[in-house]
Design a protein around this motif. Sequence first.
Motif, PDB file in Angstrom:
ATOM      1  N   GLN A 154       0.628  -1.265   0.018  1.00  0.00           N
ATOM      2  CA  GLN A 154      -0.036   0.043   0.014  1.00  0.00           C
ATOM      3  C   GLN A 154       0.768   1.398  -0.130  1.00  0.00           C
ATOM      4  OE1 GLN A 154      -0.210  -2.565   2.357  1.00  0.00           O
ATOM      5  NE2 GLN A 154       0.096  -1.442   4.462  1.00  0.00           N
ATOM      6  N   PHE A 155       2.013   1.235   0.440  1.00  0.00           N
ATOM      7  CA  PHE A 155       2.748   2.621   0.225  1.00  0.00           C
ATOM      8  C   PHE A 155       4.306   2.019  -0.439  1.00  0.00           C
ATOM      9  CE2 PHE A 155       3.259   0.487   4.812  1.00  0.00           C
ATOM     10  CZ  PHE A 155       4.845   0.682   4.710  1.00  0.00           C
ATOM     11  N   GLN A 156       4.363   0.931  -1.211  1.00  0.00           N
ATOM     12  CA  GLN A 156       5.688   0.797  -1.921  1.00  0.00           C
ATOM     13  C   GLN A 156       5.821   1.928  -2.946  1.00  0.00           C
ATOM     14  OE1 GLN A 156       5.727  -2.810  -4.589  1.00  0.00           O
ATOM     15  NE2 GLN A 156       7.644  -3.220  -3.467  1.00  0.00           N
ATOM     16  N   THR A 157       6.817   2.484  -3.147  1.00  0.00           N
ATOM     17  CA  THR A 157       7.232   3.351  -4.061  1.00  0.00           C
ATOM     18  C   THR A 157       7.924   2.857  -5.334  1.00  0.00           C
ATOM     19  OG1 THR A 157       9.034   4.151  -2.780  1.00  0.00           O
ATOM     20  CG2 THR A 157       7.317   5.285  -2.288  1.00  0.00           C
ATOM     21  N   LEU A 158       8.159   3.516  -6.151  1.00  0.00           N
ATOM     22  CA  LEU A 158       9.306   3.030  -7.267  1.00  0.00           C
ATOM     23  C   LEU A 158      10.594   2.482  -6.814  1.00  0.00           C
ATOM     24  CD1 LEU A 158       8.402   5.515 -10.214  1.00  0.00           C
ATOM     25  CD2 LEU A 158       7.633   3.044 -10.064  1.00  0.00           C
ATOM     26  N   GLY A 159      10.954   3.431  -5.786  1.00  0.00           N
ATOM     27  CA  GLY A 159      12.391   3.344  -5.090  1.00  0.00           C
ATOM     28  C   GLY A 159      12.375   1.720  -4.600  1.00  0.00           C
ATOM     29  N   LEU A 160      11.571   1.670  -3.872  1.00  0.00           N
ATOM     30  CA  LEU A 160      11.398   0.316  -3.110  1.00  0.00           C
ATOM     31  C   LEU A 160      10.693  -0.856  -4.049  1.00  0.00           C
ATOM     32  CD1 LEU A 160       8.840   0.705   0.090  1.00  0.00           C
ATOM     33  CD2 LEU A 160      11.445   0.564  -0.115  1.00  0.00           C
ATOM     34  N   TYR A 161      10.224  -0.547  -5.096  1.00  0.00           N
ATOM     35  CA  TYR A 161       9.881  -1.743  -5.996  1.00  0.00           C
ATOM     36  C   TYR A 161      11.102  -2.108  -7.062  1.00  0.00           C
ATOM     37  CZ  TYR A 161       7.601  -4.301  -9.702  1.00  0.00           C
ATOM     38  OH  TYR A 161       7.351  -5.408 -10.605  1.00  0.00           O
ATOM     39  N   LEU A 162      12.068  -0.770  -6.893  1.00  0.00           N
ATOM     40  CA  LEU A 162      13.353  -1.214  -7.855  1.00  0.00           C
ATOM     41  C   LEU A 162      14.069  -2.070  -6.997  1.00  0.00           C
ATOM     42  CD1 LEU A 162      15.313   1.419  -9.767  1.00  0.00           C
ATOM     43  CD2 LEU A 162      16.328  -0.092  -7.955  1.00  0.00           C
ATOM     44  N   TYR A 163      14.088  -1.688  -5.646  1.00  0.00           N
ATOM     45  CA  TYR A 163      14.916  -2.260  -4.647  1.00  0.00           C
ATOM     46  C   TYR A 163      14.684  -3.890  -4.500  1.00  0.00           C
ATOM     47  CZ  TYR A 163      17.343  -3.655  -0.339  1.00  0.00           C
ATOM     48  OH  TYR A 163      18.038  -4.360   0.585  1.00  0.00           O
ATOM     49  N   GLU A 164      13.489  -4.056  -4.423  1.00  0.00           N
ATOM     50  CA  GLU A 164      12.670  -5.317  -4.387  1.00  0.00           C
ATOM     51  C   GLU A 164      12.980  -6.449  -5.395  1.00  0.00           C
ATOM     52  OE1 GLU A 164       8.417  -7.440  -3.179  1.00  0.00           O
ATOM     53  OE2 GLU A 164       8.524  -5.680  -4.549  1.00  0.00           O
ATOM     54  N   GLN A 165      12.911  -5.891  -6.809  1.00  0.00           N
ATOM     55  CA  GLN A 165      13.255  -6.561  -8.111  1.00  0.00           C
ATOM     56  C   GLN A 165      14.784  -6.872  -7.968  1.00  0.00           C
ATOM     57  OE1 GLN A 165      11.169  -7.924 -10.447  1.00  0.00           O
ATOM     58  NE2 GLN A 165       9.455  -7.377  -8.779  1.00  0.00           N
ATOM     59  N   GLY A 166      15.769  -6.030  -7.704  1.00  0.00           N
ATOM     60  CA  GLY A 166      17.053  -5.979  -8.067  1.00  0.00           C
ATOM     61  C   GLY A 166      17.736  -6.710  -6.959  1.00  0.00           C
ATOM     62  N   TRP A 167      17.461  -6.439  -5.517  1.00  0.00           N
ATOM     63  CA  TRP A 167      17.982  -6.808  -4.533  1.00  0.00           C
ATOM     64  C   TRP A 167      17.482  -8.088  -3.436  1.00  0.00           C
ATOM     65  CZ3 TRP A 167      19.349  -2.653  -7.125  1.00  0.00           C
ATOM     66  CH2 TRP A 167      20.636  -2.412  -7.261  1.00  0.00           C
ATOM     67  N   VAL A 168      16.304  -8.341  -3.900  1.00  0.00           N
ATOM     68  CA  VAL A 168      15.606  -9.148  -3.249  1.00  0.00           C
ATOM     69  C   VAL A 168      15.025 -10.325  -4.047  1.00  0.00           C
ATOM     70  CG1 VAL A 168      13.290 -10.008  -1.882  1.00  0.00           C
ATOM     71  CG2 VAL A 168      14.386  -7.515  -1.563  1.00  0.00           C
ATOM     72  N   ASN A 169      14.549 -10.229  -5.375  1.00  0.00           N
ATOM     73  CA  ASN A 169      14.156 -11.212  -6.358  1.00  0.00           C
ATOM     74  C   ASN A 169      15.307 -11.390  -7.041  1.00  0.00           C
ATOM     75  OD1 ASN A 169      11.408 -11.057  -5.124  1.00  0.00           O
ATOM     76  ND2 ASN A 169      10.521  -9.671  -6.737  1.00  0.00           N
ATOM     77  N   LEU A 170      16.350 -10.627  -7.078  1.00  0.00           N
ATOM     78  CA  LEU A 170      17.713 -11.022  -7.790  1.00  0.00           C
ATOM     79  C   LEU A 170      17.489 -10.762  -9.422  1.00  0.00           C
ATOM     80  CD1 LEU A 170      19.140 -13.838  -5.829  1.00  0.00           C
ATOM     81  CD2 LEU A 170      19.366 -11.270  -5.342  1.00  0.00           C
ATOM     82  N   HIS A 171      16.608  -9.999  -9.915  1.00  0.00           N
ATOM     83  CA  HIS A 171      16.237  -9.751 -11.225  1.00  0.00           C
ATOM     84  C   HIS A 171      16.967  -8.429 -11.610  1.00  0.00           C
ATOM     85  CE1 HIS A 171      13.784 -13.260 -11.068  1.00  0.00           C
ATOM     86  NE2 HIS A 171      12.812 -12.461 -10.501  1.00  0.00           N
ATOM     87  N   LEU A 172      18.268  -8.439 -11.796  1.00  0.00           N
ATOM     88  CA  LEU A 172      18.987  -7.120 -12.163  1.00  0.00           C
ATOM     89  C   LEU A 172      18.423  -6.408 -13.309  1.00  0.00           C
ATOM     90  CD1 LEU A 172      21.306  -5.231 -11.324  1.00  0.00           C
ATOM     91  CD2 LEU A 172      22.700  -6.599 -12.535  1.00  0.00           C
ATOM     92  N   GLY A 173      18.133  -7.253 -14.452  1.00  0.00           N
ATOM     93  CA  GLY A 173      17.649  -6.771 -15.970  1.00  0.00           C
ATOM     94  C   GLY A 173      16.382  -5.956 -15.391  1.00  0.00           C
ATOM     95  N   ARG A 174      15.393  -6.385 -14.743  1.00  0.00           N
ATOM     96  CA  ARG A 174      13.935  -5.730 -14.595  1.00  0.00           C
ATOM     97  C   ARG A 174      14.193  -4.474 -13.873  1.00  0.00           C
ATOM     98  NH1 ARG A 174      10.415 -11.021 -12.584  1.00  0.00           N
ATOM     99  NH2 ARG A 174      10.694 -12.220 -14.588  1.00  0.00           N
ATOM    100  N   ALA A 175      15.423  -4.582 -12.641  1.00  0.00           N
ATOM    101  CA  ALA A 175      15.536  -3.446 -11.894  1.00  0.00           C
ATOM    102  C   ALA A 175      15.968  -2.525 -12.637  1.00  0.00           C
ATOM    103  CB  ALA A 175      16.246  -3.959 -10.828  1.00  0.00           C
ATOM    104  N   SER A 176      17.007  -2.772 -13.798  1.00  0.00           N
ATOM    105  CA  SER A 176      17.372  -1.568 -14.718  1.00  0.00           C
ATOM    106  C   SER A 176      16.429  -0.851 -15.293  1.00  0.00           C
ATOM    107  CB  SER A 176      18.500  -2.239 -15.462  1.00  0.00           C
ATOM    108  OG  SER A 176      19.482  -2.710 -14.579  1.00  0.00           O
ATOM    109  N   ALA A 177      15.366  -1.829 -15.800  1.00  0.00           N
ATOM    110  CA  ALA A 177      14.417  -1.230 -16.627  1.00  0.00           C
ATOM    111  C   ALA A 177      13.580  -0.260 -15.482  1.00  0.00           C
ATOM    112  CB  ALA A 177      13.440  -2.339 -17.141  1.00  0.00           C
ATOM    113  N   ILE A 178      13.100  -0.486 -14.488  1.00  0.00           N
ATOM    114  CA  ILE A 178      12.680   0.596 -13.654  1.00  0.00           C
ATOM    115  C   ILE A 178      13.358   1.629 -13.468  1.00  0.00           C
ATOM    116  CG2 ILE A 178      11.742   0.492 -11.350  1.00  0.00           C
ATOM    117  CD1 ILE A 178      11.299  -2.631 -11.314  1.00  0.00           C
ATOM    118  N   ALA A 179      14.776   1.402 -13.188  1.00  0.00           N
ATOM    119  CA  ALA A 179      15.511   2.608 -12.997  1.00  0.00           C
ATOM    120  C   ALA A 179      15.533   3.449 -14.200  1.00  0.00           C
ATOM    121  CB  ALA A 179      16.968   2.195 -12.818  1.00  0.00           C
ATOM    122  N   TRP A 180      15.623   2.917 -15.501  1.00  0.00           N
ATOM    123  CA  TRP A 180      15.495   3.778 -16.675  1.00  0.00           C
ATOM    124  C   TRP A 180      13.842   4.422 -16.758  1.00  0.00           C
ATOM    125  CZ3 TRP A 180      18.044   6.014 -20.814  1.00  0.00           C
ATOM    126  CH2 TRP A 180      19.188   5.789 -20.606  1.00  0.00           C
TER     127      TRP A 180
END
Length: 344
Positions: free
Chosen positions: A294-320
């Motif tokens: 309910q209060f997950q921001t784009l920064g948190l979603y990027l962190y979750e994809q890259g450093w929790v789920n370990l999907h570095l490519g998806r996290a890079s797409a979110i960053a861009w």
Amino acid sequence: MAGDATTAVPSGWQEGAAALPGAGYDDGNRRRRDREREDRERERRGRWHRWDTRWSPYAFVAPFFLFFAVFGLFPLLYTGWASLHRVELTAPGDMEWVGLHNFSRLLGDSFFWNALRNTVTIGLLSTVPQLLIALGVAHLLNHRLRGSTFFRVAVLTPYATSVAAATLVFVLLFGRDHGMINWGLGLAGLGAVDWQNGTWTSQLAVSTIVVWRWTGYNALIYLAAMRSIPDELYESAELDGASRLQQFRHVTLPSLRPTILFTCVVSTIGATQLFGEPLLFNGGAGATGGSDHQFQTLGLYLYEQGWVNLHLGRASAIAWAMFLILLVIGALNRLVARRLRRSS
């Protein structure tokens, strides 16, 4: 006596020796060599001065560009390259080309749109009150007050406070069972609020942390801009019979338009990159942003994809995607600034 007479040299002979052609030639060569040496030294100093004048500014700014290239440009380009691949954080060297698949996947990702919506909501809940309060505080500090230096330092104190320390204090304040906010609501006859598990309540609580930390910073920016307004404008308005409120509306606010626009853009960029406050407000639950995101921001979603789920490519797409959003904000800022200049 005879020996003395033969060894004595008449003064006329000495003058004649000084006037010999060979002696004058040696003196002329010596003076010419001295002049040539001075000319070469002068030319060398002039050449060094020209080089110093031309290249020393580049040498002074070179460290900035060096650090920017290493810590700014290279990560940006590498992130863009990684966003076009399927790559895991456990094996960053193994890249599989997928093109724009990571970006197209975001368009159908409900969690991404939820994070974007939460980012916009928290940004509005924090930016608008923050700037309004900062404008009022700056207006109060602009008047002659006793201990004005103390109040300026006190206003800036929240900005100097650690994000972790401030957020943990607010977590205690917004606690459901023993928080001071619910205790105050109970004294007013209202029921306790579950601040962390509600959608609007959690976003309001996170926005409160942002407002508390950044209001003083923006207030000092407004105060500096107010001090640059000529006193003649206020004197003319006072002679015309304008009250303090009318002077603020018709003199202060129009003069602060560029500064207000600047703080709006900077606060919007900061809200887009919001990370620390929602992460710590969630306690030990990680980067999910609450039980229902309910209060997950784009920064948190990027962190979750890259450093929790370990999907570095998806996290890079979110960053861009966040980078493109900031470019849009910058373009809107330029458009609004241009219209303000035309209107003024």
